[in-house]
Every structure is written in C-alpha cells, then in structure tokens.
Design a protein around this motif. Structure first.
Motif, short mmCIF file in Angstrom:
data_model
loop_
_atom_site.label_atom_id
_atom_site.label_comp_id
_atom_site.label_asym_id
_atom_site.label_seq_id
_atom_site.Cartn_x
_atom_site.Cartn_y
_atom_site.Cartn_z
N TYR A 21 43.86 48.19 45.49
CA TYR A 21 42.77 48.82 44.76
C TYR A 21 41.40 48.96 45.93
N ALA A 72 34.80 48.85 43.95
CA ALA A 72 33.45 49.25 44.14
C ALA A 72 32.57 47.93 44.41
N SER A 73 32.68 46.86 43.95
CA SER A 73 32.24 45.67 44.09
C SER A 73 31.87 45.39 45.58
N GLN A 84 42.68 51.29 36.76
CA GLN A 84 41.93 51.52 37.89
C GLN A 84 40.79 50.86 37.95
N ASN A 91 37.93 51.88 38.53
CA ASN A 91 36.69 52.67 37.88
C ASN A 91 36.84 53.22 36.55
N ASP A 92 38.05 52.78 35.69
CA ASP A 92 38.21 53.34 34.52
C ASP A 92 37.10 52.71 33.73
N VAL A 93 36.53 53.61 32.90
CA VAL A 93 35.75 53.01 32.01
C VAL A 93 36.25 52.51 30.64
N THR A 127 33.14 48.88 33.37
CA THR A 127 34.26 49.40 34.00
C THR A 127 35.56 48.24 33.91
N GLU A 142 37.12 47.29 36.47
CA GLU A 142 37.07 46.13 37.32
C GLU A 142 35.98 45.18 37.09
N LYS A 143 34.79 45.50 36.74
CA LYS A 143 33.71 44.39 36.36
C LYS A 143 34.42 43.44 35.41
N GLN A 149 27.28 43.97 37.15
CA GLN A 149 27.29 45.37 37.22
C GLN A 149 25.89 46.08 37.18
#
Lengths: 386, 94
Positions: free
Chosen positions: A4, A7-8, A52, A54-56, A68, A70-71, B10
């Motif tokens: 993956y 973004a973090s 993924q 960045n999926d919301v 997201t 990820e977070k 975030q």
C-alpha cells in the motif's frame, strides 16, 4: 513488502518504550499504551476488508470530514484489535454517520456521551465476544478493543480530543470502551437485530449515544410487573430525564422472570414507556424544564425540521404535542421518550444476579437516534453474504 | 530494532470561504433570526430583533429555528432565509 501507498507520515522509534512515550507526548492515545501501527499491521487490516488506504468509509455530516480507511485502520491497530474486528469498527462508524445519530454533537457535547454498541448475530461467536459475566467491564479482548478503537478514531480522526473538540463536563468510563454482545440465547424474545428488521443470521451493530449506565438492582422480586415498575422508575430518574431514547440492559435473571411470565417484548416496552414518567410540576420544581424549553419547538415549520432530522411523522407529532403540553403550563405527566419504540432492550450479563441497567440518552432533547447496521461479511460455512 | 509507525491523526481539511458582502446599512432591511434550538436562543434573538428595529431601522425580521445546535441547518430553512433576508443573525442562547 507493504503493497500500500500510505498518505500518513511514517515515524521511527528505537525501542518499544520510546515509541509509547512518543505517542503519549503527541497526545495520540486515550491515556493507555497502544499497539504500534506499523505499515505491515495496518496493511493486514485493509486486506481484511479489501480496502485501499484512501477509501472513504464515511463522512461526519456536520463537519464534512471524511474518515479514510487508512486512518481508521491505524487507530484500530493501536487499540489492540485483531484484523477480523475491523469490519465491526467500520460498521459502527458508518452507523454513527447516519444524520439522525448526530455524530458531531454526540462526541463533542458537554453531555459526555459515548457510543454504546450492541453486537448481534454470528459474528459475536466468531470474535469470541462477551455477552455474559461482567459484560460492561474488563476481560474480553473484542469488547474492550473494538470500543477503544472507536474512541481513538474519534480523538485522532474526528478531532474529538478532550478539551479541544470534546467538551465533556464529566465524561464516563464508557468513553474508554462501551461495546457488548447481546446474550441472544438468554433472550426470551427475538434478539435486538431481528426486532430492528434484520435476518437472524445477519451480524449487526446497534449504536446509541449513551450516558453512563444506571444500575437497577432487584434481587427480591420474582414478579414481572414489579421488576418492570422498578426499571421504569429508574428510567424516570429526574436527573437523567429527557425526551430522548433509552437503552435497557436486562440481566438474564430478570429477562427470564419477565419472559416466563408471558410478557412479549412489545408489552414490556409499552409498560416501561407508560410508567417512566415525571410530572411537569416536578420537572419545573427541579429546574429541569424551564419556561423557555418548548419555545423553539412550537415555532412554525418545526414539524418539517423534525422530519428532516429523521423523525417519523408520528414521532414529530408526538414531540410537538409534548411541546404544547409544556407550553400550556398545566400540570401533566411527561414520558421519557416519545413512544415505546424509543426504548431499546438488550439482554446481557452474567446468569446469576438481579442487576440490570438503564442507559440514558445523550442530550437534554431528542436529537440523537439509535442506529442499527449490518456488518458486511461472508459466512465461511455457506459463502453467502449477509 | 527500529520500529516504523504511521501517524494516526487525520488533519482537518481547510476550505477557504468567501465572506458575504457587507451591507451599506441596516435601515430598511429584512434580517433573519435563526435560533440554534438552545433553551434561550429564541428569547435572546427576539430581543435582538426588537433592538434592530428601534435602534437601527430594520424594517422586518424573520424568525426561524433549527432542532439542535450541533446538527446541520436543514437546507429548506437556509434557502428560505436566503431568499427573504438581507442578513441573518444566528447564535447560542444557552
């Protein structure tokens, strides 16, 4: 190799203790140590749901903030969850994002509510969740960490840090974790999710913005009506009295007495609603309802506003009728909630002991409504998606 | 052994918003008073509306109310105020 692209920002620590101290210094935890959210571990959680980074997953309506995958996965790892808990965490957040739940208000208000979560269906056994002894207390990994994951998401992703956006006057212990499974086998009626319109083989979460539980201790009675009247009086306790919804955790011992007496769940709810009342004069005397309380509600156009907030036609009319009664100033009995359907009944707890609990709604008005949502998973035995 | 970890926070998305053009004056205008549903907001705004009329020559006020301070204002209310008012005052009267 991590597949993956995250973004973090990626940080590094030389040893586990230094990492924990760094997380404390950054104010990234709930005050307890965390499991390091390594890229590999976070990736395993995304794998679990085929997501993924960045999926919301959902959007907090009032703040237009997107959560997201990820977070949410990072914070779920930190909480100590297993990857197979991740779908439950995601579904809870999606239920909270339904506009009628009032995500933003419920996590930031001085009222200090926590999302009280009830898990139903086969996933309870798959995750070895606790629905029995000490159900609201410590000792079970899934119960403890799923609820904790929600809290960490609220703090780190939704921004509800204590003293920043979370303005709870007191808060309560459920803000660490407030997640249970229903003891469906001990329930003399249909389980909560079936009552809420789902297939018995579906797995669901029901989420309720709840204050701290009020214990209802009754060891002496073996009579259904006595027990229910005792519970109704606790539900009417004046300090917690609002027109909001209620959750009632029936201990198996109490549930058995009531069920064996032939009461249906609908009859139980109707009885509780009928008797969970306070007089307007006492509500005035205690300053719980001021003269101005009903003023906004009797303004023209409020019915449309209520409908837009998720009220049914019947509930909107009931709320307006309550407002008119208050506005008239004549003494009357006012009910907790607007109808019997505002009472959520779940059976849980140890087999022994006459200890049930009432969980009041957050907020002084009726501005957060409980939500039930199916957990998307595939049954490994029959490969049918529920 | 070095442990690599991901930042759990975030960041807030910042969206620049344009201010509404300032009115030349309040005299002869219509002002919306939007209560946020808190206990005394309706009373506070009514007092403000009265003051706007007597001191600043506001011609009319239009009152509306949303259900709670912490939820979005329904689009119908916003559209209604936008179409009929020169300015809107909203606030917290808890």
């Amino acid at each position: 190799m991590v597949p993956y692209q995250f973004a973090s920002d990626i940080g590094e620590a030389d040893d586990p203790i230094a990492l924990q101290e760094y997380f404390f210094e950054q104010d990234w935890t709930d005050g307890l140590p965390i499991v390091p959210p390594t890229p590999e571990r976070v990736g395993a959680f995304l794998d679990e749901m085929g997501l993924q980074p960045n999926d919301v997953l959902c959007v907090i309506p009032t703040r237009n903030r997107a959560l997201t995958a990820e977070k949410v996965a990072i914070n779920t790892v930190m909480a100590g969850c297993r990857p197979d808990y991740f779908p439950v965490v995601v579904t809870i957040l999606q239920a909270m994002a339904e506009p009628a739940y009032n995500f933003h208000g419920s996590i930031t208000s001085t009222g200090g509510a926590a999302p009280f979560v009830v898990v139903n269906g086969p996933i309870r056994d798959q995750l070895q969740m606790n629905s029995g002894v000490n159900v609201l207390g410590p000792g079970n990994r899934a119960n403890a960490t799923i609820g904790r994951a929600i809290r960490l998401v609220l703090m780190n992703v939704a921004g509800a840090r204590p003293g920043v956006l979370d303005k709870s006057t007191l808060g309560h212990a459920g803000k660490y974790s407030y997640c249970i499974a229903e003891a469906e086998a001990a329930n003399p009626w249909e389980p909560l999710h079936v009552e809420r319109g789902f297939n018995r083989m579906a797995s669901t979460v029901t989420v309720f913005a709840g204050e701290a539980p009020h214990g209802i201790q009754n060891h002496d009675s073996g009579e259904a009506e006595e027990l229910l009247y005792c519970m109704a009086r606790e539900m009417a306790s004046i300090g917690a009295f609002t027109f909001g919804q209620s959750a009632l955790i029936l201990a198996p011992e109490h549930a058995a007495i009531i069920g064996q007496s032939g009461w249906s769940k609908a009859e139980v709810k109707a009885f509780l609603f009928e008797h969970a009342t306070q007089s307007l004069s006492d509500l005035r005397r205690t300053g719980k309802i001021s003269e101005s309380f009903a003023e906004p509600l009797i303004k023209p156009g409020m019915r449309d506003t209520l409908r837009e907030a998720g009220y049914s036609d019947a509930d909107a009319d009931r709320y307006l009728a309550v407002a008119r009664n208050i506005s008239s100033g004549e003494d009357c009995l006012l009910h907790r909630g607007l109808s019997a359907d505002d009472i959520l009944i779940v059976v849980a707890g140890g087999a022994a002991g006459g200890h049930s609990a009432f969980i009041p709604s957050w907020s002084r008005a009726r501005i957060s409504l409980f939500q039930t949502k199916a957990i998307e998973q595939t049954c490994t035995l029959c490969e049918v998606a529920f | 052994m070095t442990i690599r970890f991901l930042n759990p926070v975030q960041p807030a998305e910042v969206v620049a918003a344009q201010m509404a053009p300032r009115l030349a004056g309040l005299s002869g205008t219509t002002v919306g008073l939007l209560s946020n549903g808190k206990a005394n907001a309706t009373r506070l705004l009514a007092m403000i509306g009265e003051e706007l009329g007597t001191t600043y020559g506001v011609e009319g006020v239009i009152e509306d109310v949303k259900l709670s301070a912490s939820s979005n204002c329904p689009a119908a209310i916003l559209d209604g105020l936008r179409g009929r008012c020169d300015a809107v005052i909203t606030g917290n009267g808890d």
